[in-house]
Write a protein that holds these residues in place. Structure first.
Motif, PDB file in Angstrom:
ATOM      1  N   GLY A  98       0.792  -1.209   0.000  1.00  0.00           N
ATOM      2  CA  GLY A  98       0.000   0.000   0.000  1.00  0.00           C
ATOM      3  C   GLY A  98       0.825   1.259   0.000  1.00  0.00           C
ATOM      4  O   GLY A  98       2.051   1.223   0.020  1.00  0.00           O
ATOM      5  N   PHE A  99       0.186   2.390  -0.042  1.00  0.00           N
ATOM      6  CA  PHE A  99       0.841   3.677  -0.141  1.00  0.00           C
ATOM      7  C   PHE A  99       1.817   3.869   1.015  1.00  0.00           C
ATOM      8  O   PHE A  99       1.492   3.623   2.161  1.00  0.00           O
ATOM      9  N   GLY A 100       3.019   4.313   0.656  1.00  0.00           N
ATOM     10  CA  GLY A 100       4.042   4.549   1.666  1.00  0.00           C
ATOM     11  C   GLY A 100       4.947   3.369   1.888  1.00  0.00           C
ATOM     12  O   GLY A 100       6.002   3.505   2.481  1.00  0.00           O
ATOM     13  N   SER A 101       4.550   2.196   1.375  1.00  0.00           N
ATOM     14  CA  SER A 101       5.382   1.024   1.612  1.00  0.00           C
ATOM     15  C   SER A 101       6.510   0.913   0.605  1.00  0.00           C
ATOM     16  O   SER A 101       7.449   0.165   0.809  1.00  0.00           O
ATOM     17  N   GLY A 102       6.381   1.628  -0.514  1.00  0.00           N
ATOM     18  CA  GLY A 102       7.409   1.520  -1.542  1.00  0.00           C
ATOM     19  C   GLY A 102       7.125   0.369  -2.489  1.00  0.00           C
ATOM     20  O   GLY A 102       6.476  -0.597  -2.118  1.00  0.00           O
TER      21      GLY A 102
ATOM     22  N   ARG B  31      11.148   6.170  -4.665  1.00  0.00           N
ATOM     23  CA  ARG B  31      11.037   5.068  -3.719  1.00  0.00           C
ATOM     24  C   ARG B  31      12.264   4.170  -3.776  1.00  0.00           C
ATOM     25  O   ARG B  31      12.835   3.803  -2.766  1.00  0.00           O
ATOM     26  N   THR B  92      11.256   3.588  -9.180  1.00  0.00           N
ATOM     27  CA  THR B  92       9.891   3.431  -8.703  1.00  0.00           C
ATOM     28  C   THR B  92       9.463   4.718  -8.032  1.00  0.00           C
ATOM     29  O   THR B  92      10.218   5.322  -7.266  1.00  0.00           O
ATOM     30  N   GLY B  94       6.092   6.322  -6.038  1.00  0.00           N
ATOM     31  CA  GLY B  94       4.835   5.900  -5.439  1.00  0.00           C
ATOM     32  C   GLY B  94       4.842   4.395  -5.250  1.00  0.00           C
ATOM     33  O   GLY B  94       5.887   3.766  -5.167  1.00  0.00           O
ATOM     34  N   THR B  95       3.682   3.794  -5.218  1.00  0.00           N
ATOM     35  CA  THR B  95       3.619   2.358  -4.948  1.00  0.00           C
ATOM     36  C   THR B  95       3.521   1.512  -6.208  1.00  0.00           C
ATOM     37  O   THR B  95       3.743   0.323  -6.163  1.00  0.00           O
TER      38      THR B  95
END
Lengths: 117, 110
Positions: A98-102, B31, B92, B94-95
């Motif tokens: 999810g968002f923020g996890s990379g 990321r 990368t 965002g996700t």
């Protein structure tokens, strides 16, 4: 564990024909992608999916459609094939929480070489 | 606009040489940076880098990231003909978003 499986490996189409490239993964990845790779060019994103029932356009979606009815499968449909769609197509998948996890490592299928004459 | 630029576009060396491949980037929400090797089929994963200054190493291959100057290098020492391939760099953002460079084509001559 087969990873990402694409079929067919090769296909020749006539202009105006339609076809579906199949992609399935057995890694329980939530994210799936379709890329095309033209000679001397990088990978261009056609469509992606963040989970079953959710798809979105990438950089070059025109002339293509996708669906994601299950976690495992992500077929790419070409409608009314054109010579500009001659390319190598790669399906890929990754897992993200999810968002923020990379983003995680992208795993590719073996590719499908499509020629439109 | 997010972008990845790889250099050189192509390179021909002899077995035993050392090569350095470059990847510079502009990205709004960094990321990670990934390196892939592509022979005549699907890209295969080499390294993922997320932090500056920490070298990742696998045999004769190594890579490092500089997040201040926005680039990464991939080094291959004592090259072999089996290293001949296209090396892809990807960012990368965002996700879900992966941005690929056009790759560096390496040819190693016996």
């Amino acid at each position: 564990n087969a990873g990402v499986t694409q079929t067919p490996k090769f296909r020749i189409l006539k202009i105006g024909q339609s076809m579906t490239l199949q992609c399935t993964q057995d890694m329980n990845h939530n994210y799936m992608y379709w890329y095309r790779q033209d000679p001397g060019m990088g990978l261009k994103l056609i469509y992606y999916s963040v989970g079953a029932g959710i798809t979105d356009k990438g950089e070059v979606p025109n002339g293509y459609n996708v669906s994601r009815s299950t976690t495992e499968d992500f077929p790419l449909r070409l409608e009314l094939a054109a010579p500009s769609q001659t390319s190598v197509y790669f399906c890929a998948s990754s897992y993200s929480t999810g968002f923020g996890s990379g983003a995680n490592v992208l795993t590719f299928g073996a590719g499908s070489r499509l020629t439109v004459l | 606009e997010d972008k990845v630029v790889q250099s050189p576009l192509s390179l021909v060396v002899h077995e035993g040489d050392t090569v350095t491949l470059n990847c510079s980037y502009e990205v709004t929400n960094f990321r990670s940076l990934l390196w892939y090797k592509q022979e005549k089929k699907a890209p295969t994963f080499l390294f993922m880098l997320t932090s500056s200054g920490i070298e990742k190493k696998s045999g004769r291959l190594s890579s490092i990231l500089d997040k201040k100057e926005l680039f990464s290098i991939l080094n291959i020492t004592a090259t072999q003909t089996g290293d001949s391939a296209v090396y892809l760099c990807a960012l990368t953002s965002g996700t879900y978003k992966y941005i690929f460079g056009t790759g560096t084509r390496l040819k190693v001559l016996a």
